[in-house]
Design a protein around this motif. Structure first.
Motif, short mmCIF file in Angstrom:
data_model
loop_
_atom_site.label_atom_id
_atom_site.label_comp_id
_atom_site.label_asym_id
_atom_site.label_seq_id
_atom_site.Cartn_x
_atom_site.Cartn_y
_atom_site.Cartn_z
N THR A 104 7.32 -5.98 -6.44
CA THR A 104 6.93 -6.86 -7.50
C THR A 104 5.41 -7.46 -7.28
O THR A 104 4.44 -7.48 -8.20
CB THR A 104 7.47 -8.28 -7.50
N LEU A 105 4.91 -7.67 -5.89
CA LEU A 105 3.58 -8.19 -5.92
C LEU A 105 2.71 -6.92 -6.08
O LEU A 105 1.52 -7.36 -6.43
CB LEU A 105 3.57 -8.55 -4.34
N ILE A 106 2.87 -5.80 -5.81
CA ILE A 106 2.15 -4.44 -5.87
C ILE A 106 1.91 -4.42 -7.23
O ILE A 106 0.76 -4.09 -7.66
CB ILE A 106 2.73 -3.42 -5.22
N LYS A 107 2.93 -4.44 -8.01
CA LYS A 107 3.12 -3.93 -9.39
C LYS A 107 2.80 -4.87 -10.49
O LYS A 107 2.29 -4.70 -11.56
CB LYS A 107 4.25 -3.16 -9.91
N PRO A 126 -4.38 -10.27 -8.00
CA PRO A 126 -4.14 -8.88 -7.51
C PRO A 126 -4.64 -8.43 -6.11
O PRO A 126 -5.76 -9.01 -5.54
CB PRO A 126 -5.26 -8.31 -8.47
N PRO A 127 -3.87 -7.84 -5.18
CA PRO A 127 -4.14 -7.46 -4.05
C PRO A 127 -5.62 -6.49 -3.88
O PRO A 127 -5.74 -5.85 -4.77
CB PRO A 127 -2.91 -6.54 -3.56
N THR A 128 -6.30 -6.56 -2.89
CA THR A 128 -7.43 -5.64 -2.57
C THR A 128 -6.80 -4.33 -2.46
O THR A 128 -5.45 -4.11 -2.19
CB THR A 128 -8.24 -6.14 -1.48
N LYS A 149 -7.10 -2.30 0.37
CA LYS A 149 -6.46 -2.23 1.60
C LYS A 149 -5.12 -3.23 1.83
O LYS A 149 -4.19 -2.83 2.39
CB LYS A 149 -7.34 -2.71 2.94
N ALA A 150 -5.12 -4.36 1.00
CA ALA A 150 -3.98 -5.02 1.08
C ALA A 150 -2.75 -4.35 0.36
O ALA A 150 -1.62 -4.39 0.98
CB ALA A 150 -4.27 -6.43 0.41
N GLU A 151 -3.20 -3.76 -0.68
CA GLU A 151 -2.10 -2.64 -1.34
C GLU A 151 -1.45 -1.79 -0.40
O GLU A 151 -0.18 -1.60 -0.43
CB GLU A 151 -2.79 -2.50 -2.64
N VAL A 152 -2.24 -1.20 0.32
CA VAL A 152 -1.88 -0.07 0.94
C VAL A 152 -0.76 -0.70 2.12
O VAL A 152 0.23 -0.14 2.50
CB VAL A 152 -2.93 1.03 1.36
N LEU A 153 -1.28 -1.76 2.64
CA LEU A 153 -0.56 -2.43 3.60
C LEU A 153 0.78 -2.77 3.38
O LEU A 153 1.79 -2.91 3.99
CB LEU A 153 -1.32 -3.38 4.62
N MET A 154 0.85 -3.35 2.22
CA MET A 154 2.01 -3.68 1.48
C MET A 154 2.75 -2.73 1.14
O MET A 154 4.30 -2.67 1.56
CB MET A 154 1.76 -4.55 0.18
N LEU A 155 2.46 -1.33 0.75
CA LEU A 155 3.23 -0.52 0.58
C LEU A 155 3.88 0.21 1.67
O LEU A 155 4.86 0.48 1.89
CB LEU A 155 2.28 0.72 -0.08
N TYR A 156 3.09 0.13 2.89
CA TYR A 156 3.64 0.77 4.32
C TYR A 156 4.69 -0.34 4.75
O TYR A 156 5.62 0.06 5.47
CB TYR A 156 2.45 0.89 5.16
N ALA A 157 4.44 -1.66 4.65
CA ALA A 157 5.53 -2.68 5.02
C ALA A 157 6.70 -2.31 4.15
O ALA A 157 7.97 -2.09 5.00
CB ALA A 157 4.86 -4.00 4.57
N ALA A 158 6.48 -1.85 2.85
CA ALA A 158 7.86 -1.83 2.06
C ALA A 158 8.60 -0.62 2.62
O ALA A 158 9.76 -0.17 2.58
CB ALA A 158 7.73 -1.60 0.73
#
Length: 213
Positions: free
Chosen positions: A52-55, A62-64, A66-75
């Motif tokens: 939800t946060l990413i999309k 809105p995530p930067t 690098k923040a976006e990619v880190l959230m993706l890997y956490a998920a």
């Protein structure tokens, strides 16, 4: 036949949902009934919150990149450790809607994050864990976006520019060419033609698995 982890990949509008239905029918025909379905990002309570946060955070914070990619890997690591690996360990097959290849293409290609950093992050988080087979549905970005536009409101990723999706597709094609575990399907064809292509590729691959002792 040993259980496997199969992943569907492709740009928005490539037809992953229809392809999934075709794959399930083929697996059933080969006697595979225990199938766990996953999607990325998502698939666990934590990963769904991150999805939800990413999309959906475009108008809030809105995530930067690098923040976006880190959230993706956490998920992703949450999904792998909590759902995918346990399913495989008990003998189930796993059919995933996206996995790491998406991040390598969307963030490494579309967002322009250094591919070396992307590869390092993948290896640090996932180790040697990889899908057994990835089916990449290839479509020109313009055609894919036209299809997506018919579905209604777009999420933050789908609202990316044509240039963003062109960079993403270019990276997909580079990665596909370097990995024989990834099979490409022309998703610009009719639904019937795409289904036939999937049947041909998957039946051939499954037949080879039958012969592995």
């Amino acid at each position: 036949m040993h259980n496997k982890f199969i992943v569907l990949e492709g740009l928005e509008g490539a037809g992953k949902t229809t392809a999934k239905d075709t794959i399930v029918k083929i697996l059933h025909a080969h006697g595979v009934s225990d199938i766990v379905f996953t999607r990325e990002p998502g698939g666990t309570p934590l990963a769904e919150e991150l999805r939800t946060l990413i999309k959906q955070s475009a108008n809030v914070d809105p995530p930067t990149d690098k923040a976006e990619v880190l959230m993706l890997y956490a998920a992703r690591v949450q999904l792998v450790e909590k759902v995918i690996k346990p399913a495989l360990d008990r003998g189930a097959w796993v059919l995933g809607d996206r996995h790491d290849l998406s991040s390598q293409a969307y963030q490494g290609g579309g967002r322009g994050i250094d591919p070396r950093l992307m590869a390092s992050l993948r290896d640090s988080v996932l180790g040697s864990f990889r899908p057994d087979l990835t089916l990449y549905l290839d479509i020109l970005p313009q055609q894919g976006l036209e299809r997506v536009g018919l579905r209604g409101e777009l999420d933050r990723i789908e609202q990316g520019s044509l240039a963003f999706f062109e960079r993403t597709r270019a990276r997909y094609l580079q990665l596909v060419a370097a990995d024989n575990r990834i099979k490409t399907i022309d998703a610009s064809q009719s639904v019937q033609q795409v289904s036939e292509s999937i049947k041909t590729i998957l039946n051939e691959w499954l037949s080879k698995q039958d012969n592995i002792i």
